[in-house]
Design a protein around this motif. Structure first.
Motif, mmCIF file in Angstrom:
data_model
loop_
_atom_site.group_PDB
_atom_site.id
_atom_site.type_symbol
_atom_site.label_atom_id
_atom_site.label_comp_id
_atom_site.label_asym_id
_atom_site.label_seq_id
_atom_site.Cartn_x
_atom_site.Cartn_y
_atom_site.Cartn_z
ATOM 1 N N ALA A 41 18.243 -16.398 34.280
ATOM 2 C CA ALA A 41 19.599 -16.035 33.861
ATOM 3 C C ALA A 41 20.513 -17.252 33.957
ATOM 4 C CB ALA A 41 20.129 -14.897 34.719
ATOM 5 N N ASN A 42 21.456 -17.341 33.045
ATOM 6 C CA ASN A 42 22.356 -18.491 32.994
ATOM 7 C C ASN A 42 23.640 -18.181 33.776
ATOM 8 O OD1 ASN A 42 23.457 -20.950 32.227
ATOM 9 N ND2 ASN A 42 24.450 -20.064 30.442
ATOM 10 N N VAL A 43 23.942 -19.026 34.752
ATOM 11 C CA VAL A 43 25.152 -18.882 35.560
ATOM 12 C C VAL A 43 25.963 -20.162 35.405
ATOM 13 C CG1 VAL A 43 26.115 -18.434 37.841
ATOM 14 C CG2 VAL A 43 23.884 -17.483 37.229
ATOM 15 N N ARG A 44 27.179 -20.054 34.892
ATOM 16 C CA ARG A 44 27.955 -21.266 34.655
ATOM 17 C C ARG A 44 29.429 -21.037 35.006
ATOM 18 N NH1 ARG A 44 30.705 -20.874 29.724
ATOM 19 N NH2 ARG A 44 30.100 -19.047 28.469
ATOM 20 N N ILE A 45 30.095 -22.170 35.261
ATOM 21 C CA ILE A 45 31.534 -22.141 35.523
ATOM 22 C C ILE A 45 32.245 -22.409 34.207
ATOM 23 C CG2 ILE A 45 33.439 -23.140 36.830
ATOM 24 C CD1 ILE A 45 31.446 -24.020 38.933
ATOM 25 N N GLU A 46 33.028 -21.449 33.762
ATOM 26 C CA GLU A 46 33.672 -21.547 32.467
ATOM 27 C C GLU A 46 34.579 -22.767 32.394
ATOM 28 O OE1 GLU A 46 34.967 -18.006 29.701
ATOM 29 O OE2 GLU A 46 36.614 -18.474 31.083
ATOM 30 N N ASN A 47 34.566 -23.417 31.213
ATOM 31 C CA ASN A 47 35.394 -24.600 30.941
ATOM 32 C C ASN A 47 34.982 -25.821 31.757
ATOM 33 O OD1 ASN A 47 36.994 -23.132 29.078
ATOM 34 N ND2 ASN A 47 38.278 -22.372 30.758
ATOM 35 N N THR A 48 33.747 -25.811 32.256
ATOM 36 C CA THR A 48 33.203 -26.989 32.938
ATOM 37 C C THR A 48 31.759 -27.182 32.462
ATOM 38 O OG1 THR A 48 32.159 -25.907 34.842
ATOM 39 C CG2 THR A 48 34.535 -26.332 34.985
ATOM 40 N N SER A 49 31.170 -28.284 32.893
ATOM 41 C CA SER A 49 29.762 -28.554 32.565
ATOM 42 C C SER A 49 28.825 -28.086 33.657
ATOM 43 C CB SER A 49 29.571 -30.062 32.332
ATOM 44 O OG SER A 49 29.934 -30.786 33.503
ATOM 45 N N GLN A 50 29.357 -27.448 34.686
ATOM 46 C CA GLN A 50 28.536 -27.039 35.814
ATOM 47 C C GLN A 50 27.904 -25.679 35.570
ATOM 48 O OE1 GLN A 50 31.840 -27.936 38.779
ATOM 49 N NE2 GLN A 50 30.057 -28.584 39.971
ATOM 50 N N ILE A 72 33.483 -17.321 36.470
ATOM 51 C CA ILE A 72 32.028 -17.472 36.455
ATOM 52 C C ILE A 72 31.445 -16.552 35.390
ATOM 53 C CG2 ILE A 72 29.918 -17.414 37.827
ATOM 54 C CD1 ILE A 72 32.046 -19.435 38.773
ATOM 55 N N VAL A 73 30.612 -17.108 34.524
ATOM 56 C CA VAL A 73 29.976 -16.336 33.449
ATOM 57 C C VAL A 73 28.478 -16.251 33.718
ATOM 58 C CG1 VAL A 73 29.580 -16.143 30.971
ATOM 59 C CG2 VAL A 73 31.725 -17.136 31.826
ATOM 60 N N VAL A 74 27.945 -15.025 33.725
ATOM 61 C CA VAL A 74 26.513 -14.795 33.952
ATOM 62 C C VAL A 74 25.954 -14.098 32.720
ATOM 63 C CG1 VAL A 74 24.788 -13.757 35.478
ATOM 64 C CG2 VAL A 74 26.976 -14.554 36.426
ATOM 65 N N SER A 75 24.902 -14.677 32.120
ATOM 66 C CA SER A 75 24.342 -14.111 30.885
ATOM 67 C C SER A 75 22.825 -14.261 30.873
ATOM 68 C CB SER A 75 24.946 -14.822 29.663
ATOM 69 O OG SER A 75 24.647 -16.207 29.698
ATOM 70 N N PHE A 76 22.173 -13.370 30.117
ATOM 71 C CA PHE A 76 20.728 -13.423 29.897
ATOM 72 C C PHE A 76 20.415 -12.592 28.669
ATOM 73 C CE2 PHE A 76 16.256 -12.237 30.980
ATOM 74 C CZ PHE A 76 15.741 -13.523 30.962
ATOM 75 N N ILE A 77 19.439 -13.056 27.911
ATOM 76 C CA ILE A 77 19.096 -12.377 26.672
ATOM 77 C C ILE A 77 18.737 -10.920 26.940
ATOM 78 C CG2 ILE A 77 16.660 -13.086 26.778
ATOM 79 C CD1 ILE A 77 16.788 -13.381 23.709
ATOM 80 N N SER A 78 19.220 -10.035 26.108
ATOM 81 C CA SER A 78 19.031 -8.581 26.145
ATOM 82 C C SER A 78 19.817 -7.903 27.274
ATOM 83 C CB SER A 78 17.551 -8.189 26.243
ATOM 84 O OG SER A 78 17.047 -8.383 27.555
#
Length: 937
Positions: A41-50, A72-78
């Protein structure tokens, strides 16, 4: 979908910057339906490269995150994408997130979760103290839960440098409570007493508190009207999860519960904290009608027939104290907005009996033993009822904008009966019996609408508040009378003392009412500029505050009397009857019965107002390991009062302009240690009652209380120095000193009024206060893993204070210097906590004491009266079952230590028990309480 965020380390409050290094965000992502971890799963800090992808166990960690607030945005296919807004990162700590993703069945909508800053934990309190720009102490909701404290006043006993008076008023650093300013959230609280400048903290139930902070040094953005401390009460606002709580409690007080209890007839609404039957009856003559009538006028008999003959003392058994409460929290997601509420309703009833010894003395003569003027024993019965409602609402428009609406309402009533027995060694040598029947009710409302708006990546902040306060106080039909034992009969009869003219203590009936309302409006601006270090910005602050209060007060004194030209045989019959028979309506008649006369004076009515307009500019400027903050606050005030006496009108029109500079300097040895140095100029204005000429007779103290229209505003210079260490999360140690210089300090003093004590307010010339404070919070879990010891923690604080007042060169005293009235020379608060998270078992033992202080300053004819030290120990034990049901058992005031007031009979400025003389002594009894809290969901 339900998303849960567990913030195990908390963050910065209000100041918006951090001193330390970077933090991190870590957690686990799982499938909401199956509970299985999600890999990749993809976990990222919005508006940053982290950002990172979750590992084999669904875990992730984003390291080297600069302190601040992120999305914080958490995403994964389906699976549906989830956004967590307002996630806060603190230096050198990890913010933990456990994320549940729901399967996407074709609707690729994004789910937004708004996190809310947690501020009521021990860790958060210590963090807030650490990041504060001022010298500050505080207590958290976590600590409050571990005690049996039922209201904010009891909670405040645990705070460094704080002592409690009358179980409701707060003193900071031993300075009299009139030198504090109180704010409920971000709005100035009203004065809750008719006769003094103070706030009754017992009006706020402890379960409604998020935290309480006491700011002891000045800064430009806070009101300048304090010398002891600025006390900010933060009430709960938003729940982490939806809940409904039911609370029930009972209390058993030693010497009161199930014992004899006496009082006169009440009204049908007493149980709700207000009266509906004690006011003057309809058709009762006006003040002018009675004053303009002659002694033989039929209007005086007719008026007496209208008065309620409520003098019979009915005896029952006191029931256990009872508390009932309902609270709930709810969150609603409306699109990308969130509406939250925390609402509570509480009802309580309590009984109190105590026997008080009260004595007065002839003027002490050097080298001779003190002789008693009188000696009384007061059987005091009190029944208290209270209803409290708090409803706070928060609308989160987005991560940068929120609006809060807070409401606090309290209705309280007290029915007090005092049956006094003893002797007056001058006038009633064979015996005296006196009676006091008093009911007092208060209605308090405090509300605020507040908005906070962030712009430009949170570098610009606007905050505004509009608040309103209302206080209504009623004291209807306060009845007082005295009797003496007859010498001329064998069996002995109690004879009613009937006065020849209006009297506050003999056959007097008092009706007093007060309305006060206030409006507050404030605007605060903050702009952050990049500094040498990214996480330590330079800050510019500016704003204004307008605070307006108006009070209307009126009182009437009605006296029953028997005219000298009436039939004296009938008079003898009336004064020898039992009091509940003597004042029956049929005994008010012309020729041979009681009549009524007006005792009201022009100074029994006053109206007053205070307008304060303040503006400030200040900022923060970090330089290397130093952090400089401060600025200038200017306050313009107008205080007006209209009253009068028999010689004519009395008016007060005080206009003041005060410039209040302040500077606070922090030197950071490391992220865990710093030194604070602060200077600030503050002031202290007289309160309405203090400069109102109204005279109130206190049956309890056998004394009159009056105001002084000539009072002037006090000005104070404050200097603070404190060393703080933060060894571990949630722990702290501090050692500090302070010095204060007062110009024109306001004190409660005695006046020379024949044989009757009279208390007044006056300005001294100047005063000095100096002291040292020490505070330590320590958890043994950081030094041992032993099963029992690791669950122990301690909180200890102590203050040692010296004070001196200079009364002026021409004062008619043996000495013109003494301690400041109301100042305690020392205070100690200590508590030990045992918390076992595995079994949900908790217990605490708390100790509190404050040193002897001058209750009322004396003069050449009356010695000063001191309130002596009192040691208090409280025990609380609680157990939670299945995260829903909590049982709590508590013992309050285990020692049942005496309340002691002594006069300094030899004028040596200290109390020696075998030399000086007791004036008021009593014990209130140990309280045993049981409570149950049940969480419905």
């Amino acid at each position: 979908m339900k998303n849960q965020i567990y913030l195990t380390l908390l963050f910065l409050f209000l100041t918006g910057f951090s001193f330390g290094q970077s933090g991190s965000i870590r957690g686990v992502v799982i499938d909401a339906k199956t509970g299985e971890t999600i890999i990749g799963a993809n976990v990222r800090i919005e508006n940053t490269s982290q950002g990172v992808a979750t590992g084999m166990d669904g875990d992730f960690e984003i390291s080297k995150v600069e302190p601040g607030t992120y999305t914080i945005v958490v995403s994964f296919i389906s699976f549906k994408t989830v956004r967590f807004e307002d996630v806060l990162v603190v230096s050198e700590k990890a913010t933990v997130m456990n994320v549940q993703l729901e399967e996407d069945l074709g609707d690729l909508n994004e789910v937004v979760v708004m996190a809310t800053r947690e501020t009521g934990s021990n860790i958060a309190i210590v963090s807030e103290i650490r990041k504060s720009l001022q010298v500050v102490s505080g207590i958290s909701a976590d600590q409050i839960k571990l005690s049996q404290d039922g209201n904010a006043a009891q909670v405040m006993k645990r705070v460094a440098g704080v002592s409690i008076v009358d179980n409701k008023f707060v003193r900071v650093r031993g300075v009299d409570d009139r030198y504090n300013v109180v704010m409920i959230n971000n709005s100035v609280a009203p004065t809750t007493q008719v006769d003094k400048r103070t706030f009754s903290f017992d009006l706020i139930p402890s379960e409604n508190l998020d935290r309480m902070m006491i700011y002891k040094s000045a800064s430009p953005e806070v009101p300048g009207d304090f010398a002891g401390g600025m006390i900010k009460v933060f009430t709960k606002n938003t729940p982490d999860d939806d809940f409904v709580n039911l609370h029930m409690g009972v209390g058993f007080r030693q010497n009161t519960t199930f014992n004899q209890y006496s009082q006169t007839r009440g009204s049908s609404t007493d149980w709700l904290g207000f009266d509906n039957s004690r006011s003057l009856p309809g058709g009762f003559p006006s003040t002018n009608d009675l004053l303009n009538s002659n002694a033989g006028s039929p209007i005086r008999a007719q008026a007496g027939q209208l008065l309620d003959n409520n003098y019979r003392m009915d005896t029952t058994n006191a029931l256990p104290d009872t508390q009932l409460g309902l609270s709930f929290g709810k969150n609603w997601d409306v699109g990308r907005k969130r509406l939250s509420t925390f609402t509570s309703i509480n009802w309580g009833q309590a009984y109190q009996f105590f026997l008080a010894e009260r004595s007065r003395y002839f003027f002490p003569e050097p080298g001779r033993p003190t002789e008693k003027r009188d000696e009384y024993f007061d059987n005091t019965y009190m029944k208290m009822n209270e209803v409290g409602v708090m409803s706070n609402w928060l609308l989160r428009l987005n991560a940068n904008n929120k609006i809060e609406f807070r409401n606090l309402f309290n209705q309280s009533g007290m029915n007090e009966t005092i049956f006094r027995e003893g002797k007056d060694f001058v006038q009633r040598t064979d015996g005296a019996r006196d009676y006091s029947f008093r009911y007092e009710s208060k209605s308090l409302y405090s509300g605020q609408i507040e908005g906070t708006h962030l712009f430009n990546d949170e570098k610009t902040k606007w905050n505004w508040v509009l608040g309103g306060n209302y206080l209504y106080h009623a004291e209807p039909d306060f009845r007082r009378l005295r009797t003496f034992l007859s010498k001329d009969v064998t069996e002995g009869e109690w004879i009613i003392i009937d006065p020849p003219s209006a009297s506050p203590q003999d056959l007097g009936r008092y009706y007093g009412y007060m309305n006060e309302f206030g409006v507050i409006n404030g605007l605060n601006f903050e702009k952050k500029f990049e500094g040498v270090e990214k996480d330590r910005p330079r800050i510019l602050r500016a704003g204004y505050l307008i605070d307006y209060k108006q009070r209307d007060f009126e009182a009437r004194y009605i006296t029953t009397f028997f005219p000298g030209f009436h039939d004296q045989f009938s008079r003898q019959e009336l004064v020898r009857k039992p009091i509940y028979e003597s004042f029956a309506p049929e005994n008010y008649r012309q020729g041979d019965g009681w009549l009524v006369q007006e005792g009201s004076r022009p100074n029994d009515i006053y109206d007053a107002s205070t307008l304060v307009g303040a503006a400030y500019i200040g900022g923060v400027y970090p330089i290397s390991k130093f952090n400089l903050s401060g600025g200038v606050r200017t306050e313009y005030s107008e205080q007006n009062l209209n009253s009068g006496d028999f010689s004519g009108p009395i008016t007060v029109n005080n206009v003041e302009l005060a410039v209040l500079p302040s500077l606070n300097v922090d030197y950071n040895f490391s992220p865990k240690s710093l030194v604070r140095l602060g200077y600030g100029k503050t002031l202290n204005r007289p309160e309405f009652r203090e400069f109102a000429p109204f005279l109130y007779y206190s049956f309890e103290f056998i004394a009159g209380f009056s105001g002084n229209p000539n009072l002037q505003m006090a000005r104070v210079d404050n200097l603070d120095l404190r060393w703080e260490i933060y060894p571990n999360e949630g722990e702290m140690f501090s050692l500090g000193g302070f010095y204060k210089f007062f110009n024109d300090p306001i004190e409660k003093v005695q006046q020379n009024v024949t044989e009757t004590l009279q208390f007044n307010y006056a300005n001294a010339d100047n005063a000095q206060v100096a002291g040292v404070e020490i505070e330590a919070r320590k958890a043994l879990s950081t030094v041992t893993s032993a099963p029992f010891l690791k669950n122990l923690s301690f909180n200890v604080n102590a203050s040692l204070v010296w004070s001196e007042v200079f009364l002026g060169e021409d004062v008619a005293f043996e000495a013109n210097r003494r301690a400041l009235q109301g100042q305690s020379p020392y205070m100690v608060n200590a508590a030990i906590y045992y918390i076992d998270p595995a079994s949900n078992f908790q217990t605490s033992l708390a100790y509190n004491v404050q040193g002897p202080r001058i209750f009322v300053a004396g003069n050449v004819n009356f010695p000063s009266i001191y309130e002596l030290e009192r040691h208090a120990v409280d025990l609380t034990v609680s157990k939670t079952f299945k995260d829903r049901t909590t049982f709590k058992f508590g013992i309050q005031d285990i020692l049942n230590f005496q309340y002691r007031f002594y006069q300094d009979s030899n004028f040596d400025k200290r109390i020696t028990l075998d030399v000086d003389d007791p004036m008021y002594i009593w014990r209130k009894g140990t309280m045993f309480s049981f409570s149950l809290n049940y969480k419905l969901k």
